[in-house]
Design a protein around this motif. Structure first.
Motif, short mmCIF file in Angstrom:
data_model
loop_
_atom_site.label_atom_id
_atom_site.label_comp_id
_atom_site.label_asym_id
_atom_site.label_seq_id
_atom_site.Cartn_x
_atom_site.Cartn_y
_atom_site.Cartn_z
N LEU A 1 -16.80 1.62 -42.48
CA LEU A 1 -15.83 2.71 -42.38
C LEU A 1 -14.45 2.24 -42.80
O LEU A 1 -13.71 2.96 -43.50
CB LEU A 1 -15.80 3.27 -40.96
N ARG A 2 -14.08 1.03 -42.39
CA ARG A 2 -12.80 0.45 -42.80
C ARG A 2 -12.76 0.25 -44.32
O ARG A 2 -11.75 0.50 -44.96
CB ARG A 2 -12.55 -0.89 -42.10
N ARG A 3 -13.89 -0.18 -44.89
CA ARG A 3 -13.95 -0.36 -46.34
C ARG A 3 -13.79 0.99 -47.05
O ARG A 3 -13.07 1.09 -48.06
CB ARG A 3 -15.28 -1.00 -46.75
N SER B 1 -4.24 0.72 -53.79
CA SER B 1 -2.93 0.09 -53.90
C SER B 1 -1.89 1.13 -54.30
O SER B 1 -2.11 1.93 -55.20
CB SER B 1 -2.98 -1.03 -54.93
N GLY B 2 -0.78 1.14 -53.59
CA GLY B 2 0.27 2.13 -53.83
C GLY B 2 0.23 3.29 -52.86
O GLY B 2 1.21 4.00 -52.66
N HIS B 3 -0.92 3.53 -52.23
CA HIS B 3 -1.06 4.58 -51.22
C HIS B 3 -0.32 4.15 -49.96
O HIS B 3 -0.30 2.96 -49.61
CB HIS B 3 -2.54 4.81 -50.92
N HIS C 1 -2.42 2.03 -47.61
CA HIS C 1 -3.20 0.92 -48.17
C HIS C 1 -3.05 -0.36 -47.34
O HIS C 1 -4.05 -0.97 -46.96
CB HIS C 1 -2.78 0.65 -49.63
N ARG C 2 -1.84 -0.74 -47.07
CA ARG C 2 -1.61 -2.00 -46.36
C ARG C 2 -2.20 -1.99 -44.95
O ARG C 2 -2.83 -2.97 -44.53
CB ARG C 2 -0.10 -2.27 -46.30
N VAL C 3 -2.03 -0.88 -44.25
CA VAL C 3 -2.59 -0.76 -42.89
C VAL C 3 -4.11 -0.79 -42.95
O VAL C 3 -4.77 -1.47 -42.14
CB VAL C 3 -2.09 0.53 -42.20
N SER C 4 -4.69 -0.08 -43.91
CA SER C 4 -6.15 -0.05 -44.05
C SER C 4 -6.70 -1.44 -44.36
O SER C 4 -7.72 -1.85 -43.80
CB SER C 4 -6.56 0.94 -45.14
N LEU C 5 -6.04 -2.14 -45.25
CA LEU C 5 -6.46 -3.50 -45.60
C LEU C 5 -6.37 -4.43 -44.39
O LEU C 5 -7.29 -5.20 -44.11
CB LEU C 5 -5.59 -4.03 -46.75
#
Length: 147
Positions: A109-111, A119-121, A124-128
């Motif tokens: 689900l995280r993937r 990238s740019g969303h 993105h950083r929080v999800s990664l």
């Protein structure tokens, strides 16, 4: 804050939970109102869980989050939010109960959330970071990385 004020909050929250459950019962399965009722009930139960940390609430929230994910198939505008909320629930339940299956279920689900936030969303950083935390925890428990 006076004790009676907390009692009023408890009463209002319990009333919201009861109303949300009634709305869910009255909403036809598959109808957009049913989806909204699922989301609403999960949110009010989450408020109570944050205050009381009752594992039964977390189990019910997780069940509701699974149901909302079924209403938001790939391509649905709310897909990112529903799978992120479900993954958050599973990870929280893993931390509370230590059920590795919850963490294993959260990883794909995280993937998927990361794919929806390229990238740019803004997310993105929080999800990664959330995916990385799940993978690190799984590795630290000595579990293989086969998913």
């Amino acid at each position: 804050m006076p004790l009676r004020y907390w009692g009023m909050l408890d009463f209002a929250l319990e009333k919201n939970i009861a109303l949300s459950k009634a709305l869910l019962k009255g909403a036809a399965l598959g109808h957009p109102e049913h989806y909204l009722a699922l989301v609403d009930l999960a949110e009010v139960l989450h408020r109570r869980f944050r205050r009381e940390e009752d594992g039964k609430d977390l189990d019910e929230i997780t069940t509701l989050r699974h149901a909302t994910a079924e209403f938001t198939p790939p391509g649905h505008q709310e897909r990112f939010v529903t799978i992120t909320n479900l993954a958050d629930c599973l990870v929280r339940r893993f931390w509370n109960k230590g059920i590795m299956g919850d963490l294993i279920e959260a990883i794909p689900l995280r993937r998927a959330a990361l794919e929806l936030a390229p990238s740019g969303h803004q997310e993105h950083r929080v999800s990664l970071d959330r995916l990385m935390q799940c993978l690190e925890r799984r590795l630290s428990n000595g579990d293989s990385m086969e998913v």
